[in-house]
Design a protein around this motif. Structure first.
Motif, PDB file in Angstrom:
ATOM      1  N   LEU A   1       0.816  -1.204   0.000  1.00 26.58           N
ATOM      2  CA  LEU A   1       0.000   0.000   0.000  1.00 26.58           C
ATOM      3  C   LEU A   1       0.854   1.260   0.000  1.00 26.58           C
ATOM      4  CD1 LEU A   1      -2.550  -1.101   2.755  1.00 26.58           C
ATOM      5  CD2 LEU A   1      -2.842  -1.250   0.268  1.00 26.58           C
ATOM      6  N   VAL A   2       0.289   2.343  -0.518  1.00 29.11           N
ATOM      7  CA  VAL A   2       0.979   3.627  -0.527  1.00 29.11           C
ATOM      8  C   VAL A   2       1.327   4.057   0.894  1.00 29.11           C
ATOM      9  CG1 VAL A   2       0.660   6.095  -0.985  1.00 29.11           C
ATOM     10  CG2 VAL A   2       0.068   4.416  -2.739  1.00 29.11           C
ATOM     11  N   VAL A   3       0.420   3.833   1.831  1.00 31.45           N
ATOM     12  CA  VAL A   3       0.672   4.263   3.204  1.00 31.45           C
ATOM     13  C   VAL A   3       1.877   3.548   3.801  1.00 31.45           C
ATOM     14  CG1 VAL A   3      -0.928   2.622   4.281  1.00 31.45           C
ATOM     15  CG2 VAL A   3      -0.418   4.786   5.429  1.00 31.45           C
ATOM     16  N   TRP A   4       2.088   2.293   3.420  1.00 34.53           N
ATOM     17  CA  TRP A   4       3.276   1.582   3.891  1.00 34.53           C
ATOM     18  C   TRP A   4       4.540   2.148   3.242  1.00 34.53           C
ATOM     19  CZ3 TRP A   4       4.215  -0.823   8.078  1.00 34.53           C
ATOM     20  CH2 TRP A   4       3.240  -1.585   8.717  1.00 34.53           C
ATOM     21  N   ALA A   5       4.452   2.558   1.984  1.00 37.39           N
ATOM     22  CA  ALA A   5       5.605   3.163   1.325  1.00 37.39           C
ATOM     23  C   ALA A   5       5.999   4.465   2.015  1.00 37.39           C
ATOM     24  CB  ALA A   5       5.290   3.416  -0.147  1.00 37.39           C
ATOM     25  N   ILE A   6       4.993   5.259   2.404  1.00 36.67           N
ATOM     26  CA  ILE A   6       5.270   6.509   3.118  1.00 36.67           C
ATOM     27  C   ILE A   6       5.926   6.212   4.467  1.00 36.67           C
ATOM     28  CG2 ILE A   6       4.212   8.545   4.163  1.00 36.67           C
ATOM     29  CD1 ILE A   6       2.046   8.361   1.978  1.00 36.67           C
ATOM     30  N   ARG A   7       5.406   5.225   5.171  1.00 36.77           N
ATOM     31  CA  ARG A   7       5.990   4.823   6.448  1.00 36.77           C
ATOM     32  C   ARG A   7       7.439   4.354   6.244  1.00 36.77           C
ATOM     33  NH1 ARG A   7       4.914   1.931  11.322  1.00 36.77           N
ATOM     34  NH2 ARG A   7       6.962   1.321  12.110  1.00 36.77           N
ATOM     35  N   ASP A   8       7.680   3.534   5.230  1.00 33.98           N
ATOM     36  CA  ASP A   8       9.029   3.041   4.980  1.00 33.98           C
ATOM     37  C   ASP A   8       9.979   4.184   4.628  1.00 33.98           C
ATOM     38  OD1 ASP A   8       8.012   0.525   5.428  1.00 33.98           O
ATOM     39  OD2 ASP A   8       7.939  -0.042   3.318  1.00 33.98           O
ATOM     40  N   GLY A   9       9.482   5.167   3.867  1.00 30.39           N
ATOM     41  CA  GLY A   9      10.308   6.323   3.541  1.00 30.39           C
ATOM     42  C   GLY A   9      10.693   7.101   4.788  1.00 30.39           C
ATOM     43  N   ARG A  10       9.758   7.231   5.704  1.00 28.32           N
ATOM     44  CA  ARG A  10      10.035   7.920   6.966  1.00 28.32           C
ATOM     45  C   ARG A  10      11.080   7.164   7.782  1.00 28.32           C
ATOM     46  NH1 ARG A  10       4.997   8.482  10.933  1.00 28.32           N
ATOM     47  NH2 ARG A  10       5.641   6.391  11.567  1.00 28.32           N
ATOM     48  N   ASP A  11      10.933   5.843   7.853  1.00 25.53           N
ATOM     49  CA  ASP A  11      11.857   5.037   8.645  1.00 25.53           C
ATOM     50  C   ASP A  11      13.260   5.034   8.052  1.00 25.53           C
ATOM     51  OD1 ASP A  11       9.760   4.473  10.317  1.00 25.53           O
ATOM     52  OD2 ASP A  11       9.469   2.409   9.600  1.00 25.53           O
ATOM     53  N   VAL A  12      13.350   4.877   6.732  1.00 21.85           N
ATOM     54  CA  VAL A  12      14.672   4.797   6.120  1.00 21.85           C
ATOM     55  C   VAL A  12      15.382   6.141   6.176  1.00 21.85           C
ATOM     56  CG1 VAL A  12      14.139   5.338   3.683  1.00 21.85           C
ATOM     57  CG2 VAL A  12      15.910   3.668   4.231  1.00 21.85           C
ATOM     58  N   ALA A  13      14.634   7.241   6.113  1.00 17.54           N
ATOM     59  CA  ALA A  13      15.258   8.562   6.231  1.00 17.54           C
ATOM     60  C   ALA A  13      15.918   8.724   7.594  1.00 17.54           C
ATOM     61  CB  ALA A  13      14.220   9.658   5.999  1.00 17.54           C
ATOM     62  N   ALA A  14      15.265   8.233   8.632  1.00 19.42           N
ATOM     63  CA  ALA A  14      15.842   8.313   9.974  1.00 19.42           C
ATOM     64  C   ALA A  14      17.115   7.471  10.070  1.00 19.42           C
ATOM     65  CB  ALA A  14      14.817   7.849  11.010  1.00 19.42           C
ATOM     66  N   SER A  15      17.082   6.287   9.450  1.00 17.26           N
ATOM     67  CA  SER A  15      18.257   5.423   9.484  1.00 17.26           C
ATOM     68  C   SER A  15      19.406   6.031   8.678  1.00 17.26           C
ATOM     69  CB  SER A  15      17.901   4.042   8.932  1.00 17.26           C
ATOM     70  OG  SER A  15      19.003   3.159   9.022  1.00 17.26           O
ATOM     71  N   MET A  16      19.102   6.609   7.538  1.00 16.25           N
ATOM     72  CA  MET A  16      20.136   7.244   6.720  1.00 16.25           C
ATOM     73  C   MET A  16      20.724   8.454   7.437  1.00 16.25           C
ATOM     74  SD  MET A  16      18.320   6.922   2.961  1.00 16.25           S
ATOM     75  CE  MET A  16      19.741   7.467   1.990  1.00 16.25           C
ATOM     76  N   HIS A  17      19.882   9.169   8.159  1.00 11.53           N
ATOM     77  CA  HIS A  17      20.354  10.323   8.930  1.00 11.53           C
ATOM     78  C   HIS A  17      21.391   9.883   9.968  1.00 11.53           C
ATOM     79  CE1 HIS A  17      20.441  14.185  10.794  1.00 11.53           C
ATOM     80  NE2 HIS A  17      19.631  13.906  11.789  1.00 11.53           N
ATOM     81  N   ARG A  18      21.126   8.785  10.658  1.00  9.57           N
ATOM     82  CA  ARG A  18      22.077   8.272  11.644  1.00  9.57           C
ATOM     83  C   ARG A  18      23.386   7.850  10.970  1.00  9.57           C
ATOM     84  NH1 ARG A  18      17.198   6.043  13.738  1.00  9.57           N
ATOM     85  NH2 ARG A  18      17.537   4.083  12.608  1.00  9.57           N
ATOM     86  N   TYR A  19      23.260   7.182   9.839  1.00  6.57           N
ATOM     87  CA  TYR A  19      24.442   6.729   9.104  1.00  6.57           C
ATOM     88  C   TYR A  19      25.286   7.915   8.632  1.00  6.57           C
ATOM     89  CZ  TYR A  19      27.132   5.035   5.084  1.00  6.57           C
ATOM     90  OH  TYR A  19      28.143   4.769   4.184  1.00  6.57           O
ATOM     91  N   LEU A  20      24.637   8.920   8.073  1.00  9.45           N
ATOM     92  CA  LEU A  20      25.368  10.067   7.529  1.00  9.45           C
ATOM     93  C   LEU A  20      26.011  10.893   8.629  1.00  9.45           C
ATOM     94  CD1 LEU A  20      22.803  10.960   4.750  1.00  9.45           C
ATOM     95  CD2 LEU A  20      25.191  10.330   4.353  1.00  9.45           C
ATOM     96  N   LYS A  21      25.355  11.009   9.770  1.00 10.18           N
ATOM     97  CA  LYS A  21      25.979  11.723  10.897  1.00 10.18           C
ATOM     98  C   LYS A  21      27.237  10.987  11.364  1.00 10.18           C
ATOM     99  CE  LYS A  21      22.388  12.044  13.623  1.00 10.18           C
ATOM    100  NZ  LYS A  21      21.607  12.409  14.854  1.00 10.18           N
ATOM    101  N   ALA A  22      27.149   9.686  11.466  1.00 11.41           N
ATOM    102  CA  ALA A  22      28.317   8.898  11.875  1.00 11.41           C
ATOM    103  C   ALA A  22      29.430   9.002  10.839  1.00 11.41           C
ATOM    104  CB  ALA A  22      27.909   7.441  12.081  1.00 11.41           C
ATOM    105  N   LYS A  23      29.055   9.009   9.574  1.00 14.75           N
ATOM    106  CA  LYS A  23      30.052   9.127   8.505  1.00 14.75           C
ATOM    107  C   LYS A  23      30.754  10.476   8.567  1.00 14.75           C
ATOM    108  CE  LYS A  23      30.503   8.493   3.491  1.00 14.75           C
ATOM    109  NZ  LYS A  23      29.787   8.134   2.232  1.00 14.75           N
ATOM    110  N   ALA A  24      29.996  11.543   8.861  1.00 17.54           N
ATOM    111  CA  ALA A  24      30.582  12.876   8.965  1.00 17.54           C
ATOM    112  C   ALA A  24      31.541  12.961  10.148  1.00 17.54           C
ATOM    113  CB  ALA A  24      29.481  13.924   9.086  1.00 17.54           C
ATOM    114  N   VAL A  25      31.155  12.354  11.264  1.00 18.17           N
ATOM    115  CA  VAL A  25      32.014  12.354  12.448  1.00 18.17           C
ATOM    116  C   VAL A  25      33.315  11.602  12.162  1.00 18.17           C
ATOM    117  CG1 VAL A  25      32.247  11.488  14.803  1.00 18.17           C
ATOM    118  CG2 VAL A  25      30.140  12.638  14.097  1.00 18.17           C
ATOM    119  N   ALA A  26      33.202  10.464  11.494  1.00 17.93           N
ATOM    120  CA  ALA A  26      34.392   9.680  11.161  1.00 17.93           C
ATOM    121  C   ALA A  26      35.318  10.453  10.233  1.00 17.93           C
ATOM    122  CB  ALA A  26      33.975   8.359  10.521  1.00 17.93           C
TER     123      ALA A  26
END
Length: 485
Positions: free
Chosen positions: A450-475
């Protein structure tokens, strides 16, 4: 007890926005119902029981704060209702239109169980955000402080757009790559206007563009750039392509002229709605006008196809589904809308072969019956030896769902790991693929959904990518400091 604007479900009946008459709405691709007038929206929101355990929110993939914004709507505090609705969803007015509420929030409404009829959650959600757009309450997306890192998003469907919005809000440079000439994915080309008018989608896309998100249209990974090239170009990449490969029918004659895929049919129709030149529509190949149409399938895509064929002035439209009405996967509301508009459903039937001189003219079908439950718990269909029949057909539309394309081959990335179903394999915690810095979300991970699940997945993956990119910047900063020392 003090008077309240809520808890009115006992003496106030459920009322959805009035639909236009079937004969009139079948003549165009406008949405079939207008939104509530303000008093009606407030009255219907006031039916909410404000129950202690809000099953509507529990069963919403986004866990929207539904009772709270219903209460605010009932009290006339509409801007506050919008702010709360918008807090958990990047596309509330789209979900209000196309979510199968009868299977999610409304289907699990407590007062539905009590026999009073569910609160009309989807219609109120649509009303809230449509009003917000008209009143200017939908504010521009403000990018966060620039981080000096960029993200590439492959796919401009709901998962990709949702992730792009959150990532831009966190200060990343975001580039969205899509194979189509317009963003939106299936929102734009797969869902007909009578369910989701295209300006609704385009205004969301324009809002993202205004925030500095760069869209690169007509871009195919593997043709215009390899996956490796995108990884070199960006600090992180998101695969949000969706699933577009039509499931096949194994039956003699399936390759005949006039047997077409659902997405090709729907895309041609939507392109005509945009005013595009569509040769395959104009030559009749993907145009149902004057034809006897048979649609095979029982999901929401099949419902989109039968109702589109009606609007194209087909001579007749029949839908073949191998199970009965109670066991079909599509929304029961969509089935009812289709029946009102003149679609004939042929339950417990499946195509056996397609025949014709050059082009299809006949569908031979087997009668089916429901046997023992399969692995999913649904009763498995089996051929009923007592019957079979033939149908005239000038156009047959295959709407059996979608599977994943072969992305490792298409992207030139054989090291990208996929499941046995072809969907991209991700770490369940980080949502990262087998490639470092490459994430995936939406249907390409979970399969057609469903579209609503795609929106939810986009929200979740953005949060995970944010954590990854912050760690990458610190490194990176630590490595720079070490070299300087």
């Amino acid at each position: 007890m003090a008077d309240t604007s809520l808890l009115k479900f006992v003496d106030r009946e459920q009322a959805y926005p009035a639909k236009r008459e079937p004969e009139l709405r079948a003549e165009d691709f406008r949405e079939i119902a207008e939104r509530y007038p303000v008093p009606d929206a407030e009255a219907q929101a006031g039916r909410c029981s404000q129950c202690g355990v809000p099953y509507c929110s529990v069963h919403c993939p986004l866990h929207n704060h539904i009772p709270d914004w219903l209460r605010l709507t009932a009290e006339g505090r509409l801007r506050e209702a919008y702010e709360l609705s918008n807090a958990t969803s990047t596309m509330p007015e789209i979900c209000g239109r196309i979510c199968p509420q009868d299977r999610l929030c409304e289907g699990n409404c407590v007062i539905e169980f009590s026999g009073h009829g569910a609160v009309t959650i989807g219609a109120v959600e649509k009303f809230i955000t449509d009003t917000a757009w008209e009143e200017g309450w939908v504010e521009p997306l403000v990018p966060g402080r620039a981080r000096g890192q960029s993200v590439g998003v492959i796919g401009a469907g709901p998962a990709g757009l949702s992730a792009a919005e959150y990532l831009r809000g966190n200060g990343y440079d975001v580039h969205v790559y899509d194979r189509y000439d317009r963003a939106g994915g299936l929102l734009t080309y797969g869902i007909p206007g009578f369910k989701l008018e295209k300006p609704i989608v385009m205004r969301r896309v324009e809002r993202l563009k205004a925030a500095g998100i760069v869209f690169q249209a007509n871009f195919e990974v593997g043709r215009d750039a390899s996956m490796d090239a995108l990884r070199q170009r960006h600090d992180a990449v998101l695969i949000a392509t969706g699933v577009y490969r039509a499931r096949a029918i194994k039956a003699p004659g399936v390759e005949a002229e006039g047997v077409v895929d659902a997405l090709a049919f729907l895309t041609a129709s939507n392109r005509k709605g945009f005013g595009d030149a569509v040769p395959s529509f104009d030559d009749g190949s993907l145009n149902a006008a004057g034809k006897h149409v048979v649609v095979i399938g029982g999901g929401d895509t099949a419902m989109d196809c039968v109702r589109t064929a009606i609007r194209q002035d087909a001579a007749s439209v029949k839908c073949l589904y191998r199970r009965d009405r109670a066991n079909m996967p599509g929304s029961q509301r969509e089935v009812a809308n289709a029946e009102e508009e003149g679609v004939e459903f042929v339950w417990l039937s499946a195509p056996e072969s397609f025949a014709g001189e050059g082009a299809v003219s006949t569908v031979k079908a087997s009668a089916m019956r429901l046997g023992a439950p399969d692995a999913s718990g649904r009763r498995a269909p089996e051929i009923d030896p007592a019957g079979g029949f033939e149908l005239n057909a000038d156009l047959v539309i295959k709407a059996l769902g979608f599977d994943a394309e072969d992305l490792p081959t298409l992207f030139g990335a054989p090291e990208l790991t996929v499941t046995r179903w072809g969907t991209v394999l991700v770490d369940n915690k980080t949502l990262m693929t087998s490639l470092d810095g490459v994430f995936a979300a939406g249907d390409i991970v979970r399969g057609a959904s469903l579209v609503v699940w795609a929106i939810r997945d986009g929200r979740d993956v953005a949060a995970s990518m944010h954590r990854y990119l912050k760690a990458k910047a610190v490194a990176a900063q630590a490595a720079t400091a070490k070299v300087a020392a």
